[in-house]
Design a protein around this motif. Sequence first.
Motif, PDB file in Angstrom:
ATOM      1  N   GLN A  22     -10.249 -19.962 -57.502  1.00  0.00           N
ATOM      2  CA  GLN A  22     -11.251 -20.874 -57.117  1.00  0.00           C
ATOM      3  C   GLN A  22     -10.592 -22.238 -57.002  1.00  0.00           C
ATOM      4  N   ALA A  23      -9.571 -22.576 -57.661  1.00  0.00           N
ATOM      5  CA  ALA A  23      -8.820 -23.753 -57.394  1.00  0.00           C
ATOM      6  C   ALA A  23      -8.204 -23.681 -56.293  1.00  0.00           C
ATOM      7  N   GLN A  24      -7.773 -22.698 -56.006  1.00  0.00           N
ATOM      8  CA  GLN A  24      -6.744 -22.484 -54.784  1.00  0.00           C
ATOM      9  C   GLN A  24      -7.710 -22.639 -53.472  1.00  0.00           C
ATOM     10  N   VAL A  25      -8.663 -22.140 -53.567  1.00  0.00           N
ATOM     11  CA  VAL A  25     -10.007 -22.123 -52.383  1.00  0.00           C
ATOM     12  C   VAL A  25     -10.389 -23.571 -52.310  1.00  0.00           C
ATOM     13  N   MET A  26     -10.549 -24.185 -53.425  1.00  0.00           N
ATOM     14  CA  MET A  26     -11.035 -25.550 -53.505  1.00  0.00           C
ATOM     15  C   MET A  26     -10.043 -26.578 -52.579  1.00  0.00           C
ATOM     16  N   GLN A  27      -8.727 -26.152 -53.142  1.00  0.00           N
ATOM     17  CA  GLN A  27      -7.563 -27.058 -52.586  1.00  0.00           C
ATOM     18  C   GLN A  27      -7.576 -26.914 -50.999  1.00  0.00           C
ATOM     19  N   GLN A  28      -7.648 -25.650 -50.438  1.00  0.00           N
ATOM     20  CA  GLN A  28      -7.726 -25.535 -49.188  1.00  0.00           C
ATOM     21  C   GLN A  28      -8.749 -26.161 -48.423  1.00  0.00           C
ATOM     22  N   GLU A  29      -9.960 -26.101 -49.215  1.00  0.00           N
ATOM     23  CA  GLU A  29     -11.055 -26.781 -48.463  1.00  0.00           C
ATOM     24  C   GLU A  29     -10.832 -28.375 -48.439  1.00  0.00           C
ATOM     25  N   VAL A 108     -18.486 -32.563 -50.983  1.00  0.00           N
ATOM     26  CA  VAL A 108     -19.049 -31.232 -50.824  1.00  0.00           C
ATOM     27  C   VAL A 108     -18.139 -30.411 -51.647  1.00  0.00           C
ATOM     28  N   VAL A 109     -16.946 -30.482 -51.641  1.00  0.00           N
ATOM     29  CA  VAL A 109     -15.984 -29.687 -52.380  1.00  0.00           C
ATOM     30  C   VAL A 109     -16.045 -29.872 -53.765  1.00  0.00           C
ATOM     31  N   THR A 110     -16.138 -31.168 -54.298  1.00  0.00           N
ATOM     32  CA  THR A 110     -15.823 -31.430 -55.757  1.00  0.00           C
ATOM     33  C   THR A 110     -17.073 -31.631 -56.503  1.00  0.00           C
ATOM     34  N   GLY A 111     -18.207 -31.442 -55.925  1.00  0.00           N
ATOM     35  CA  GLY A 111     -19.373 -31.577 -56.447  1.00  0.00           C
ATOM     36  C   GLY A 111     -19.786 -32.812 -56.886  1.00  0.00           C
ATOM     37  N   GLY A 112     -19.293 -33.879 -56.516  1.00  0.00           N
ATOM     38  CA  GLY A 112     -19.336 -35.328 -56.874  1.00  0.00           C
ATOM     39  C   GLY A 112     -18.291 -35.743 -58.018  1.00  0.00           C
ATOM     40  N   VAL A 113     -17.386 -34.614 -58.663  1.00  0.00           N
ATOM     41  CA  VAL A 113     -16.638 -34.961 -59.663  1.00  0.00           C
ATOM     42  C   VAL A 113     -15.427 -35.706 -59.328  1.00  0.00           C
TER      43      VAL A 113
END
Length: 119
Positions: A22-29, A108-113
Amino acid sequence: MVRKIKGAGNKSGGSQQDIIKQAQVMQQEMLKIQEGLKDKFVESSVAGGGITVKANGQKKIVDLSISLDVLKDAVEENDSTIVSDLIINAVNEILDKAEEMAEKEMEVVTGGVSIPGLF
């Protein structure tokens, strides 16, 4: 006496792998968004449009225009700080706008974090 439950180790190992994926997908996005920010622009002007600055979402200034009226005023006043101060104000304003745009895109990716060091 403590007994190990069969399969417990595999379950937690799997969830760690899921988190890593999930972290890798998030990083790519996030990388895609950051790359796309170079093609998104914000603009700011000061002195009634006498100085206009344009920047992209990567906080790079891509255009700066200064009207002849602003330059004439500075020459008449014999004070170049007029132009300098206006440019500084415009650049600071545009960098704030570019930062805000980038943060909105990343939400969009971080959910506001907020992720320290991301920008």
